[in-house]
Design a protein around this motif. Structure first.
Motif, PDB file in Angstrom:
ATOM      1  N   THR A 133       0.874  -1.168   0.000  1.00  0.00           N
ATOM      2  CA  THR A 133       0.000   0.000   0.000  1.00  0.00           C
ATOM      3  C   THR A 133       0.910   1.217   0.000  1.00  0.00           C
ATOM      4  O   THR A 133       1.853   1.289   0.790  1.00  0.00           O
ATOM      5  CB  THR A 133      -0.913   0.027   1.236  1.00  0.00           C
ATOM      6  OG1 THR A 133      -1.619  -1.217   1.338  1.00  0.00           O
ATOM      7  CG2 THR A 133      -1.928   1.155   1.125  1.00  0.00           C
ATOM      8  N   GLN A 274      -9.531  -3.813   0.921  1.00  0.00           N
ATOM      9  CA  GLN A 274      -9.649  -2.371   0.727  1.00  0.00           C
ATOM     10  C   GLN A 274     -10.731  -1.831   1.635  1.00  0.00           C
ATOM     11  O   GLN A 274     -11.754  -2.469   1.860  1.00  0.00           O
ATOM     12  CB  GLN A 274      -9.999  -2.050  -0.736  1.00  0.00           C
ATOM     13  CG  GLN A 274     -10.203  -0.571  -1.033  1.00  0.00           C
ATOM     14  CD  GLN A 274     -10.947  -0.342  -2.322  1.00  0.00           C
ATOM     15  OE1 GLN A 274     -10.430  -0.639  -3.395  1.00  0.00           O
ATOM     16  NE2 GLN A 274     -12.175   0.175  -2.229  1.00  0.00           N
ATOM     17  N   GLU A 278     -10.905   3.739  -0.369  1.00  0.00           N
ATOM     18  CA  GLU A 278      -9.501   3.611  -0.815  1.00  0.00           C
ATOM     19  C   GLU A 278      -8.806   4.977  -0.745  1.00  0.00           C
ATOM     20  O   GLU A 278      -8.200   5.449  -1.701  1.00  0.00           O
ATOM     21  CB  GLU A 278      -9.440   3.051  -2.243  1.00  0.00           C
ATOM     22  CG  GLU A 278      -8.073   2.529  -2.620  1.00  0.00           C
ATOM     23  CD  GLU A 278      -7.938   2.167  -4.095  1.00  0.00           C
ATOM     24  OE1 GLU A 278      -6.948   1.524  -4.447  1.00  0.00           O
ATOM     25  OE2 GLU A 278      -8.827   2.541  -4.891  1.00  0.00           O
ATOM     26  N   ALA A 283      -5.050   0.299  -2.305  1.00  0.00           N
ATOM     27  CA  ALA A 283      -5.520  -0.683  -1.330  1.00  0.00           C
ATOM     28  C   ALA A 283      -4.311  -1.553  -0.967  1.00  0.00           C
ATOM     29  O   ALA A 283      -3.176  -1.099  -1.024  1.00  0.00           O
ATOM     30  CB  ALA A 283      -6.646  -1.511  -1.934  1.00  0.00           C
ATOM     31  N   VAL A 392      -7.224   0.780   3.893  1.00  0.00           N
ATOM     32  CA  VAL A 392      -7.399  -0.665   3.704  1.00  0.00           C
ATOM     33  C   VAL A 392      -8.399  -1.290   4.669  1.00  0.00           C
ATOM     34  O   VAL A 392      -8.821  -2.430   4.451  1.00  0.00           O
ATOM     35  CB  VAL A 392      -6.049  -1.418   3.796  1.00  0.00           C
ATOM     36  CG1 VAL A 392      -5.058  -0.852   2.790  1.00  0.00           C
ATOM     37  CG2 VAL A 392      -5.469  -1.383   5.202  1.00  0.00           C
TER      38      VAL A 392
END
Length: 423
Positions: A133, A274, A278, A283, A392
């Protein structure tokens, strides 16, 4: 009678214990029909004939499948990146966004015609071992607040994602395709280009056709025959695309209108998990193997102005946390501040106000900021860690759209993710 009984016993004995030279197949050796596999090859999309990163109706099919036939798409991460467990924030800053999104396909569905609809059922998603991420400068919901690059590296299993960058946090796998859809027809393409140009001319956030690093190169690249007509994959449109809809998990069926014969189905940008929104722009991004089947619904495209989806099991229940904490957001701001998403409208009226009317984006922004503040204060996270976790594992939901001027948005944190590291 005794002879018959003895014969039956002998048959049972042979079945259970085997006999001299006989060989007995294990059930694992029994196979169903093999799926069509649209595999990936090479290190990046540019090396792979089954990969593209722009939309155009003339992109050639990578494979043909029959209705209801299982097929597997091997997909790449959203950034078509070289990111690894050793990657740093500087590596994130160097990411080439012209490569977004590398998509596998398109798949020609036998019997599908323009004007039909396509029902695509997600059968399985097999994750890679590594995910990430990132906070990419200039991108994300709070891009004016979080200006520096950042990365969280995730170890992935089919059970959960964990990271040394976010200790004592385990995010459950709820994988889905961030980008999935069908190719546009010529008329759709012309409409999209016209309306997005008008928005761009007005100062809106629009990504115009960009032939640099565009694929397929012979069609969309710098010397491509349609380089000014190949549109970017960042915004979702009537063909689906970058929908980032977390509910489209395994077991759901996605419905798309077909704009060309064969539909031109594609997928990529798979998300391990996710939050709804987002918010940081990514994500838990990963490569994956996605198994699907498709069915043609003749003449049904007229019922679908955009992608629809449905489920018949407990898909939504599985996404719900067993424990949660929520904050709310309203369309309030300091006097003199102009939200980033409102700049193209001009600030003469908006900037001096402390309260905006019916502004869901501002309410969502405040809900996000309130959640980040909560995580920093109560969980000891840095603001970057909190922003990542919100992206997330926190869902932004509209609370109400009628209590003018202050529409409401909630940010709901899945508290199940706070799990000590296994010893």
């Amino acid at each position: 009678m005794e002879t018959a009984s003895f014969s039956r016993i002998a048959v049972v004995f042979l079945f259970v214990c085997g006999s001299g030279g006989a060989s007995w197949a294990d059930t694992s050796d029994v196979k169903g029909p093999a799926p069509v596999v649209i595999g990936k090859s090479g290190k990046h999309c540019k090396d792979d004939p089954h990969c593209f990163n722009r939309y155009h109706p003339n992109i050639k099919p990578a494979a043909t499948v029959k209705q209801d036939q299982l097929f597997v798409l091997e997909t790449r991460d959203a950034l078509d990146s070289d990111l690894t467990f050793a990657s740093t924030a500087q590596d994130v800053a160097a990411v080439n966004l012209n490569l977004v999104h590398p998509l596998t396909g398109p798949v020609y569905i036998e019997g599908a015609k323009r004007g039909d609809a396509l029902a695509v059922t997600v059968v399985d998603i097999a994750p890679d071992d590594f995910g990430y991420t990132t906070i990419v400068p200039g991108f994300g919901f709070l891009r004016d607040v979080f200006r520096d690059p950042y990365i969280v590296h995730w170890n992935l299993t089919r059970l959960e994602a964990r990271s040394k960058d976010l200790p004592d946090i385990a995010v459950p796998m709820n994988a889905f395709m961030g980008t999935v859809g069908v190719l546009p027809g010529k008329s759709e393409l012309e409409k999209w280009i016209k309306r997005e140009k008008a928005l761009g001319d007005a100062g809106g956030a629009v990504l115009a056709p960009q032939p640099v690093d565009a694929l397929p190169a012979d069609l969309c690249g710098v010397s491509g025959t349609a380089k000014d007509e190949c549109v970017r994959t960042i915004p979702p449109r009537e063909n689906g695309g970058n929908l980032d809809t977390k509910e489209t998990v395994v077991g759901t069926t996605l419905l798309f209108p077909c704009f060309i014969d064969g539909c031109g189905l594609f997928a990529g940008d798979v998300h391990y998990a996710q939050g709804g929104g987002e918010v940081c722009g990514t994500a838990i991004e990963m490569g994956a193997k996605v198994t699907m089947r498709a069915k043609v619904l003749p003449g049904m495209a007229s019922l679908l102005s955009t992608m629809h989806f449905e489920g018949s099991g407990d898909q939504l229940k599985k996404l719900a946390p067993s424990s949660f904490y929520a904050v709310s957001g309203l369309p309030l701001k300091p006097e003199g501040e102009l939200p980033a998403f409102s700049t193209y409208l001009g600030g003469q009226k908006i900037a001096p106000l402390a309260n905006l009317s019916e502004d869901v984006s501002l309410a969502a922004r405040n809900a996000t900021l309130n959640m980040i503040d909560f995580l920093v204060t109560t969980k000891g996270l840095t603001r970057e860690q909190a922003y990542i976790l919100t992206s997330v594992a926190v869902d932004l939901n509209i609370a109400q759209l009628v209590d003018v001027p202050n529409l409401g948005v909630t940010a709901i944190l899945n508290r199940d993710v706070f799990q000590p590291e296994p010893k």
